[in-house]
Design a protein around this motif. Sequence first.
Motif, PDB file in Angstrom:
ATOM      1  N   GLY A 117       0.820  -1.214   0.000  1.00 33.71           N
ATOM      2  CA  GLY A 117       0.000   0.000   0.000  1.00 33.71           C
ATOM      3  C   GLY A 117       0.848   1.257   0.000  1.00 33.71           C
ATOM      4  N   ARG A 118       1.955   1.219   0.741  1.00 29.42           N
ATOM      5  CA  ARG A 118       2.835   2.395   0.781  1.00 29.42           C
ATOM      6  C   ARG A 118       3.424   2.680  -0.592  1.00 29.42           C
ATOM      7  N   LEU A 119       3.850   1.633  -1.296  1.00 29.37           N
ATOM      8  CA  LEU A 119       4.409   1.838  -2.633  1.00 29.37           C
ATOM      9  C   LEU A 119       3.344   2.325  -3.613  1.00 29.37           C
ATOM     10  N   LYS A 120       2.127   1.817  -3.492  1.00 31.23           N
ATOM     11  CA  LYS A 120       1.046   2.312  -4.354  1.00 31.23           C
ATOM     12  C   LYS A 120       0.772   3.788  -4.080  1.00 31.23           C
ATOM     13  N   GLN A 121       0.791   4.176  -2.807  1.00 31.76           N
ATOM     14  CA  GLN A 121       0.572   5.580  -2.465  1.00 31.76           C
ATOM     15  C   GLN A 121       1.705   6.452  -2.985  1.00 31.76           C
ATOM     16  N   ILE A 122       2.937   5.949  -2.917  1.00 31.88           N
ATOM     17  CA  ILE A 122       4.076   6.703  -3.469  1.00 31.88           C
ATOM     18  C   ILE A 122       3.877   6.909  -4.968  1.00 31.88           C
ATOM     19  N   GLY A 123       3.472   5.855  -5.678  1.00 29.90           N
ATOM     20  CA  GLY A 123       3.219   5.982  -7.112  1.00 29.90           C
ATOM     21  C   GLY A 123       2.111   6.979  -7.411  1.00 29.90           C
ATOM     22  N   PHE A 124       1.044   6.950  -6.615  1.00 33.34           N
ATOM     23  CA  PHE A 124      -0.063   7.886  -6.810  1.00 33.34           C
ATOM     24  C   PHE A 124       0.387   9.326  -6.548  1.00 33.34           C
ATOM     25  N   ILE A 125       1.141   9.524  -5.470  1.00 36.52           N
ATOM     26  CA  ILE A 125       1.623  10.873  -5.146  1.00 36.52           C
ATOM     27  C   ILE A 125       2.555  11.383  -6.239  1.00 36.52           C
ATOM     28  N   LEU A 126       3.435  10.518  -6.731  1.00 39.01           N
ATOM     29  CA  LEU A 126       4.319  10.918  -7.836  1.00 39.01           C
ATOM     30  C   LEU A 126       3.506  11.331  -9.056  1.00 39.01           C
ATOM     31  N   ALA A 127       2.461  10.569  -9.367  1.00 43.69           N
ATOM     32  CA  ALA A 127       1.633  10.895 -10.530  1.00 43.69           C
ATOM     33  C   ALA A 127       0.919  12.230 -10.333  1.00 43.69           C
ATOM     34  N   VAL A 128       0.376  12.461  -9.137  1.00 47.93           N
ATOM     35  CA  VAL A 128      -0.342  13.710  -8.869  1.00 47.93           C
ATOM     36  C   VAL A 128       0.605  14.906  -8.893  1.00 47.93           C
ATOM     37  N   VAL A 129       1.777  14.760  -8.259  1.00 43.77           N
ATOM     38  CA  VAL A 129       2.739  15.866  -8.226  1.00 43.77           C
ATOM     39  C   VAL A 129       3.243  16.170  -9.637  1.00 43.77           C
ATOM     40  N   THR A 130       3.539  15.131 -10.391  1.00 41.43           N
ATOM     41  CA  THR A 130       4.023  15.337 -11.760  1.00 41.43           C
ATOM     42  C   THR A 130       2.946  15.976 -12.631  1.00 41.43           C
ATOM     43  N   GLY A 131       1.728  15.459 -12.553  1.00 41.74           N
ATOM     44  CA  GLY A 131       0.630  16.034 -13.333  1.00 41.74           C
ATOM     45  C   GLY A 131       0.339  17.466 -12.916  1.00 41.74           C
ATOM     46  N   GLY A 132       0.356  17.717 -11.617  1.00 39.78           N
ATOM     47  CA  GLY A 132       0.111  19.076 -11.123  1.00 39.78           C
ATOM     48  C   GLY A 132       1.178  20.051 -11.569  1.00 39.78           C
ATOM     49  N   ALA A 133       2.438  19.614 -11.505  1.00 39.14           N
ATOM     50  CA  ALA A 133       3.527  20.492 -11.953  1.00 39.14           C
ATOM     51  C   ALA A 133       3.416  20.779 -13.449  1.00 39.14           C
ATOM     52  N   TRP A 134       3.047  19.753 -14.223  1.00 41.25           N
ATOM     53  CA  TRP A 134       2.919  19.933 -15.673  1.00 41.25           C
ATOM     54  C   TRP A 134       1.766  20.884 -15.994  1.00 41.25           C
ATOM     55  N   ILE A 135       0.632  20.717 -15.312  1.00 43.53           N
ATOM     56  CA  ILE A 135      -0.511  21.605 -15.528  1.00 43.53           C
ATOM     57  C   ILE A 135      -0.172  23.026 -15.076  1.00 43.53           C
ATOM     58  N   GLY A 136       0.503  23.155 -13.932  1.00 45.63           N
ATOM     59  CA  GLY A 136       0.895  24.474 -13.443  1.00 45.63           C
ATOM     60  C   GLY A 136       1.830  25.193 -14.403  1.00 45.63           C
ATOM     61  N   GLN A 137       2.803  24.453 -14.948  1.00 49.29           N
ATOM     62  CA  GLN A 137       3.717  25.062 -15.919  1.00 49.29           C
ATOM     63  C   GLN A 137       2.965  25.457 -17.187  1.00 49.29           C
ATOM     64  N   SER A 138       1.999  24.647 -17.598  1.00 52.56           N
ATOM     65  CA  SER A 138       1.203  24.988 -18.781  1.00 52.56           C
ATOM     66  C   SER A 138       0.403  26.265 -18.544  1.00 52.56           C
ATOM     67  N   LEU A 139      -0.206  26.370 -17.355  1.00 53.77           N
ATOM     68  CA  LEU A 139      -0.983  27.566 -17.043  1.00 53.77           C
ATOM     69  C   LEU A 139      -0.105  28.815 -16.989  1.00 53.77           C
ATOM     70  N   VAL A 140       1.043  28.707 -16.341  1.00 52.38           N
ATOM     71  CA  VAL A 140       1.933  29.861 -16.232  1.00 52.38           C
ATOM     72  C   VAL A 140       2.435  30.272 -17.615  1.00 52.38           C
ATOM     73  N   SER A 141       2.772  29.308 -18.460  1.00 50.30           N
ATOM     74  CA  SER A 141       3.276  29.660 -19.792  1.00 50.30           C
ATOM     75  C   SER A 141       2.198  30.334 -20.637  1.00 50.30           C
ATOM     76  N   ARG A 142       0.927  29.998 -20.399  1.00 48.73           N
ATOM     77  CA  ARG A 142      -0.151  30.618 -21.166  1.00 48.73           C
ATOM     78  C   ARG A 142      -0.587  31.961 -20.570  1.00 48.73           C
ATOM     79  N   LEU A 143      -0.583  32.055 -19.242  1.00 46.33           N
ATOM     80  CA  LEU A 143      -1.076  33.276 -18.607  1.00 46.33           C
ATOM     81  C   LEU A 143      -0.029  34.374 -18.548  1.00 46.33           C
ATOM     82  N   VAL A 144       1.219  34.020 -18.390  1.00 46.61           N
ATOM     83  CA  VAL A 144       2.304  35.003 -18.320  1.00 46.61           C
ATOM     84  C   VAL A 144       3.216  34.723 -19.510  1.00 46.61           C
TER      85      VAL A 144
END
Length: 187
Positions: A117-144
């Motif tokens: 379960g801990r490894l599955k949670q690590i994988g999920f957190i990595l996916a969320v952090v990576t997706g969030g960072a990618w979406i955040g960079q996309s938003l910043v590049s479009r807005l600024v």
Amino acid sequence: MRLPRLKFPVNRRTRVPGLSLGSMTSLLSVALGAAFWILALVTIAVTAVFIFLVFLPLEQLNLTFRDTQVPVGRAYILFGVGAACAYLGGFTLILRHLRQIVQTLRIGDPFHPANTGRLKQIGFILAVVTGGAWIGQSLVSRLVRGAMEAPSLFDLVTPAFSVLVVTVLAQIFREGARLRRESELTI
């Protein structure tokens, strides 16, 4: 002709507490503990700054960017500090799970059922952090415009591969826990 064995005296007073000689898991445990607490304190500090900025009346700030004054609104500042909180918080959770996995390794039970379960949670957190960072960079590049280049899908290849590796490791640990359980039931 045999060479004599040399024994080096070990001064027990100079040892690091909790660190036995030659124990990689002990060293890893100490390093993960130190990294976890440092990252946890930084996360708490950034969260405190975020809370402070929520209640602080901010006018538009003019930041110098490539020799031009760029007005930055309150929403952008809160978005940036909030994203930093989420990013640091995600990696703090990952370090917490890694510390718990290393603890089971130190007691000689790496295929503990909770590690799956801990490894599955690590994988999920990595996916969320990576997706969030990618979406955040996309938003910043479009807005600024001109602040940063828009990320491409190829920027997700390495993080996606790491999520895949952690997910496969979780399945390996699950199978190891199952085999251990079966061997304990065998007479």
